[in-house]
Design a protein around this motif. Structure first.
Motif, mmCIF file in Angstrom:
data_model
loop_
_atom_site.group_PDB
_atom_site.id
_atom_site.type_symbol
_atom_site.label_atom_id
_atom_site.label_comp_id
_atom_site.label_asym_id
_atom_site.label_seq_id
_atom_site.Cartn_x
_atom_site.Cartn_y
_atom_site.Cartn_z
ATOM 1 N N GLY A 1 -31.564 -41.645 -24.717
ATOM 2 C CA GLY A 1 -31.547 -41.641 -23.259
ATOM 3 C C GLY A 1 -31.076 -40.312 -22.695
ATOM 4 O O GLY A 1 -31.551 -39.859 -21.647
ATOM 5 N N PHE A 2 -30.137 -39.660 -23.373
ATOM 6 C CA PHE A 2 -29.628 -38.374 -22.888
ATOM 7 C C PHE A 2 -30.506 -37.212 -23.381
ATOM 8 O O PHE A 2 -30.976 -36.385 -22.582
ATOM 9 C CB PHE A 2 -28.190 -38.185 -23.357
ATOM 10 N N VAL A 3 -30.751 -37.177 -24.674
ATOM 11 C CA VAL A 3 -31.435 -36.008 -25.263
ATOM 12 C C VAL A 3 -32.897 -35.932 -24.841
ATOM 13 O O VAL A 3 -33.409 -34.845 -24.543
ATOM 14 C CB VAL A 3 -31.314 -36.044 -26.803
ATOM 15 N N VAL A 4 -33.569 -37.068 -24.787
ATOM 16 C CA VAL A 4 -34.997 -37.057 -24.487
ATOM 17 C C VAL A 4 -35.246 -37.157 -22.990
ATOM 18 O O VAL A 4 -36.003 -36.373 -22.413
ATOM 19 C CB VAL A 4 -35.721 -38.185 -25.244
ATOM 20 N N ARG A 5 -34.575 -38.144 -22.334
ATOM 21 C CA ARG A 5 -34.885 -38.353 -20.914
ATOM 22 C C ARG A 5 -34.148 -37.384 -20.000
ATOM 23 O O ARG A 5 -34.716 -36.907 -19.015
ATOM 24 C CB ARG A 5 -34.595 -39.806 -20.531
ATOM 25 N N GLN A 6 -32.872 -37.071 -20.289
ATOM 26 C CA GLN A 6 -32.134 -36.158 -19.414
ATOM 27 C C GLN A 6 -32.380 -34.674 -19.782
ATOM 28 O O GLN A 6 -32.669 -33.873 -18.914
ATOM 29 C CB GLN A 6 -30.631 -36.469 -19.491
ATOM 30 N N LEU A 7 -32.260 -34.354 -21.061
ATOM 31 C CA LEU A 7 -32.487 -32.965 -21.479
ATOM 32 C C LEU A 7 -33.966 -32.648 -21.657
ATOM 33 O O LEU A 7 -34.333 -31.488 -21.830
ATOM 34 C CB LEU A 7 -31.743 -32.680 -22.791
ATOM 35 N N GLY A 8 -34.794 -33.677 -21.611
ATOM 36 C CA GLY A 8 -36.239 -33.459 -21.637
ATOM 37 C C GLY A 8 -36.777 -32.959 -22.961
ATOM 38 O O GLY A 8 -37.882 -32.404 -23.001
ATOM 39 N N GLY A 9 -35.996 -33.111 -24.030
ATOM 40 C CA GLY A 9 -36.468 -32.602 -25.311
ATOM 41 C C GLY A 9 -36.608 -31.088 -25.321
ATOM 42 O O GLY A 9 -37.333 -30.521 -26.139
ATOM 43 N N HIS A 10 -35.900 -30.420 -24.417
ATOM 44 C CA HIS A 10 -35.973 -28.961 -24.277
ATOM 45 C C HIS A 10 -35.009 -28.316 -25.275
ATOM 46 O O HIS A 10 -33.797 -28.552 -25.216
ATOM 47 C CB HIS A 10 -35.603 -28.567 -22.850
ATOM 48 N N PRO A 11 -35.482 -27.504 -26.213
ATOM 49 C CA PRO A 11 -34.610 -26.983 -27.284
ATOM 50 C C PRO A 11 -33.396 -26.226 -26.777
ATOM 51 O O PRO A 11 -32.297 -26.395 -27.312
ATOM 52 C CB PRO A 11 -35.539 -26.072 -28.095
ATOM 53 N N LEU A 12 -33.557 -25.356 -25.766
ATOM 54 C CA LEU A 12 -32.411 -24.577 -25.299
ATOM 55 C C LEU A 12 -31.382 -25.488 -24.623
ATOM 56 O O LEU A 12 -30.177 -25.333 -24.835
ATOM 57 C CB LEU A 12 -32.869 -23.474 -24.337
ATOM 58 N N SER A 13 -31.841 -26.442 -23.814
ATOM 59 C CA SER A 13 -30.913 -27.379 -23.181
ATOM 60 C C SER A 13 -30.155 -28.182 -24.233
ATOM 61 O O SER A 13 -28.940 -28.405 -24.120
ATOM 62 C CB SER A 13 -31.677 -28.335 -22.254
ATOM 63 N N ILE A 14 -30.885 -28.602 -25.256
ATOM 64 C CA ILE A 14 -30.249 -29.379 -26.323
ATOM 65 C C ILE A 14 -29.179 -28.538 -27.019
ATOM 66 O O ILE A 14 -28.059 -28.999 -27.271
ATOM 67 C CB ILE A 14 -31.314 -29.857 -27.328
ATOM 68 N N ALA A 15 -29.527 -27.292 -27.354
ATOM 69 C CA ALA A 15 -28.579 -26.426 -28.060
ATOM 70 C C ALA A 15 -27.339 -26.169 -27.223
ATOM 71 O O ALA A 15 -26.198 -26.253 -27.711
ATOM 72 C CB ALA A 15 -29.259 -25.109 -28.427
ATOM 73 N N LEU A 16 -27.511 -25.876 -25.929
ATOM 74 C CA LEU A 16 -26.362 -25.585 -25.068
ATOM 75 C C LEU A 16 -25.454 -26.803 -24.929
ATOM 76 O O LEU A 16 -24.220 -26.693 -25.026
ATOM 77 C CB LEU A 16 -26.846 -25.113 -23.699
ATOM 78 N N CYS A 17 -26.053 -27.949 -24.687
ATOM 79 C CA CYS A 17 -25.227 -29.150 -24.489
ATOM 80 C C CYS A 17 -24.562 -29.595 -25.781
ATOM 81 O O CYS A 17 -23.413 -30.071 -25.773
ATOM 82 C CB CYS A 17 -26.084 -30.286 -23.907
ATOM 83 N N ALA A 18 -25.270 -29.460 -26.900
ATOM 84 C CA ALA A 18 -24.655 -29.840 -28.178
ATOM 85 C C ALA A 18 -23.438 -28.974 -28.473
ATOM 86 O O ALA A 18 -22.425 -29.465 -28.996
ATOM 87 C CB ALA A 18 -25.682 -29.731 -29.303
#
Length: 817
Positions: free
Chosen positions: A478-495
């Motif tokens: 719900g967070f990684v796919v729907r909120q971060l949109g599966g966007h690699p840079l967004s995922i890396a920053l938030c992780a």
């Protein structure tokens, strides 16, 4: 008549070395110390110690040949070029040309001017020259009268030479053309300068009676090649090239220089394809990829997540057989989506399959203009002074060019025209990554979209920096796919924010900030969740002093900031504790000794800092940058040829693109430091000519905002004149004159009127030329500075064709001067 004589036969795999004497010189005696035999002197030793063929060249360089006001350098260059191009024992050999005194000017003329004659032999000859050596050569010509005077006494001749200082304009223009040729052809150079004066007079009972004169002073001995500072030697103008034995410094230095050069394979075309491996000693670190193991192709996160299909599409293009066709491919997608990573992975695989392939990685900074792209490709090929498409085209090598971050160029009409020209070059292929899709220009794009769900989740888990356990995939999705949109840079920053917050706190902050952040995004389709991720990261870093300022300062360096410069900025800004936080949060990554930042990360910091938003403030970041680049520009502007000044010039030219970004950023903020802009511009005035493409962009941005803008418009005119566009230069000079009148600056007006006269002369408008010269002399008189008057006189001699014609012109137009 020119003649060649071989003094030593070396190995076939070594270059042939040609010694070229100077004014009033002799093929052998110029290089022979009085204590050495004619068959055992310096050229012989060079051959034995270097393994090279050594030849001496004799030509008509009598003093009387230089009496007229138009130096016969073009004739001498053509004569020597014809001899070297047609001598059977030099066919297909690489050459190193060594010139003493005026012999160096003959070499420069051969390299800079003979290729324009349209003779294929000359083009092939110049391509075979891999090194040049200047020994006490008068590059600016300011000491030519001293050379004539010294030669008269030392060489025992009574020839009358005249006022040879009047050749200064000719030599200045020759040196500009030569510098461009050096950078575009990748020539290596070694330069030696005299430091003792020549005794002029006579001797009585062993005592010298009379003065000593410095024939070629340090400034004139320096052709201003960024990679080749002059080597000062404790010799005079004539002893410098006559070492008495092999222990002299000039001998060891020349042997070391020759050891860095190699004999290339036979040249069969005007611009041959580059060899399958890089040259042993390239003129600079270029963008050519060394193979599949090149550090630039390694995945940023250690491995590439979920892009097999996209990589295969790029590989399909790379494996194609359209080597001589107009081929281009574009990888499109939003910022930070992974376009570069896909291209890197495909290039890595392709070079693994074809290690002999030629590929260049050209990084294009944000806000780049078409001129900046020309500059970037030229520098990628090892050339420093590529200012236009006309200069870039001859130095392009066949091969694949990966243009990363292309969008700012692709969005401009001139940029699209340039890309069409690039794609039309035979043997050249383009792979570009860009947020902008241009199918009509670059073909159907390979679209990079969100990561597949499973790969997005795995990337988040692999990069999670927290200690608490993450929820199961069904909840995490719900967070990684729907909120971060599966966007690699967004995922890396938030992780990476797991270092600061637990997972629940991260979600709370995301939802609290998300709505506000997304409402501020001007183009949500481009930035998506990245804006929120960036702001969350900035909020976390705000707790660490200097972190946001260092983020902003590092963003200026589009190709990465060297570790030493980053440390210097940290000390100056008091940010010594900030770097580890940028690294932990995925903002800075290190490759070798250079720290890199992704374009979207740089873009966010610079845009926010210019608007003083989200904790960023350009005023806090700029002070150390101003100090660093301001000092660099001032040191480079020194008229001295000291080691430190030459090093500063090389550093300035190497970092000129970063300086351009710094100036652009300063102009973009709400309160630009106009005093610093003016001071930096004044220090750069003599350096724009070395990076014309970027220099023009800088000046066009600076001119409207400077307190004293006249010199900026004049500098723009100088650049247009250098590019051979007199009509465009004329309009800029006229604008500068209007502003000089307001600034009440007679010296600047005098120089500008003189340059305007050159433009009118090039446009065959004699009446306008004469009127401009009259104005130039009038303002020179008001300025009251002799160098200004001498400069105008030199332009007069140049455009009228000689001293006699200039004297007649003066009598008719400025009789009282």
């Amino acid at each position: 008549m020119a003649e060649l004589q071989r003094l030593h036969q070396g190995r076939a795999d070594r270059p042939a070395v040609i010694f070229i004497h100077g004014l009033g010189g002799h093929p052998i005696d110029t290089w022979r110390h009085a204590d050495c035999a004619a068959d055992d002197c310096w050229p012989h030793w060079i051959g034995r110690d270097s393994g090279c063929d050594t030849w001496v060249l004799g030509y008509d360089a009598a003093l009387s040949a230089w009496r007229e006001q138009a130096m016969p350098l073009p004739d001498q260059g053509d004569q020597v070029a014809d001899l070297l191009a047609t001598h059977p024992e030099l066919a297909a050999r690489s050459l190193v040309l060594i010139g003493h005194s005026m012999g160096g000017l003959v070499i420069k003329t051969l390299i800079a001017d003979t290729p324009s004659k349209g003779d294929q032999r000359f083009n092939q000859l110049v391509n075979r020259i891999c090194g040049v050596v200047f020994i006490a050569s008068p590059h600016s010509g300011s000491q030519l009268a001293g050379l004539a005077r010294a030669a008269k006494f030392v060489l025992r001749t009574n020839a009358q030479v005249g006022n040879m200082q009047l050749h200064d304009p000719h030599l200045r223009q020759l040196n500009q053309r030569f510098r461009a040729a050096v950078s575009t052809r990748g020539l290596q150079a070694r330069i030696f300068a005299e430091r003792h004066g020549v005794p002029v007079g006579f001797r009585i009972f062993g005592w010298h009676i009379g003065p000593r004169i410095m024939v070629v002073d340090p400034d004139s001995a320096d052709p201003a090649l960024p990679e080749a500072p002059p080597v000062p030697l404790a010799e005079d103008h004539f002893s410098i090239c006559k070492p008495v034995d092999r222990d002299k410094q000039i001998h060891g230095s020349l042997c070391e220089f020759l050891s860095t050069l190699s004999q290339p394979p036979p040249v069969g075309a005007v611009m041959p394809s580059p060899p399958s491996s890089p040259p042993a000693v390239p003129p600079r670190e270029t963008a050519r990829l060394s193979g599949s193991a090149d550090n630039r192709l390694q995945p940023r996160e250690g491995r590439l997540y979920g892009r097999d299909a996209e990589v295969d599409q790029v590989l399909s293009f790379l494996r194609g057989q359209q080597s001589l066709a107009v081929v281009s491919a574009q990888v499109a997608g939003v910022g930070g989506i992974g376009k570069t990573e896909v291209c890197k992975a495909a290039l890595k695989a392709w070079l693994g399959e074809r290690p002999e392939a030629v590929a260049y990685y050209v990084n294009i900074p944000d806000r780049a203009t078409p001129s900046a792209l020309i500059d970037a490709i030229g520098r990628a090929l090892g050339a420093d002074a590529v200012d236009s498409w006309q200069q870039l085209r001859p130095v392009l090598h066949p091969g694949l060019y990966y243009l990363d971050n292309l969008e700012s160029v692709a969005e401009q009409a001139d940029g699209q025209h340039l890309l069409r020209d690039l794609a039309a070059v035979p043997g050249m292929r383009l792979l570009a990554s860009s947020r902008v899709s241009l199918p009509a220009l670059l073909g159907k794009p390979i679209l990079i979209e969100a990561l597949p769900d499973a790969d997005a989740l795995q990337l988040f888990r692999d990069l999670w920096g927290g200690v608490d356990r993450l929820p199961p995939d069904a909840e995490l999705q719900g967070f990684v796919v729907r909120q971060l949109g599966g966007h690699p840079l967004s995922i890396a920053l938030c992780a990476r924010l797991g270092d600061c917050y637990g997972y629940a706190e991260l979600l709370r902050r995301w939802f609290a900030l998300g709505t506000t952040s997304l409402s501020d995004v001007h183009d949500a389709s481009r930035l998506g969740s990245v804006a929120v991720s960036m702001r969350l990261t900035a909020d976390a870093l705000a707790a660490h002093p200097g972190a946001l300022a260092l983020w902003t300062a590092a963003a200026i360096f589009a190709d990465g900031v060297p570790d030493a410069l980053l440390s210097q900025l940290e000390r100056a800004g008091g940010w010594s504790e900030a770097r580890p936080w940028l690294v932990r949060h995925h903002l800075l990554t290190r490759r070798d000794d250079v720290w890199h930042m992704l374009p979207p990360v740089s873009r966010h910091a610079l845009d926010a800092a210019a608007r003083v938003k989200d904790g960023f403030d350009w005023r806090l970041a700029r002070t150390p940058l101003h100090a660093l680049f301001g000092a660099m520009a001032r040191d480079a502007d020194s008229v001295a040829s000291t080691t430190s000044a030459l090093a500063a010039r090389r550093l300035l030219l190497d970092r000129f693109g970063d300086l351009a970004r710094l100036l652009q950023q300063e102009l973009a903020c709400s309160e630009p430091d106009k005093a610093w802009l003016q001071a930096t511009h004044e220090a750069l005035r003599n350096h724009y000519q070395f990076r014309v493409a970027l220099g023009r962009d800088i000046l066009q941005a600076l001119a409207p905002v400077l307190h004293r803008p006249a010199s900026a418009w004049r500098s723009l005119g100088d650049l247009e004149s250098r590019l051979g566009r007199p009509d465009e230069a004329r309009a800029l000079y006229e604008r500068a004159l209007d502003l000089y009148a307001i600034e009440q600056e007679p010296m600047g007006s005098a120089y500008t009127w003189a340059e305007l006269a050159r433009c009118w002369h090039a446009l065959a408008r004699e009446a306008e030329r004469d009127a401009a010269l009259v104005q130039a002399f009038g303002f020179a008189k008001r300025a009251g500075a002799e160098p200004v008057r001498e400069y105008v006189l030199a332009v007069l001699v140049e455009v009228t064709g000689g001293e006699d014609a200039a004297a007649q012109w003066m009598a008719g137009h400025v009789p009282d001067d």
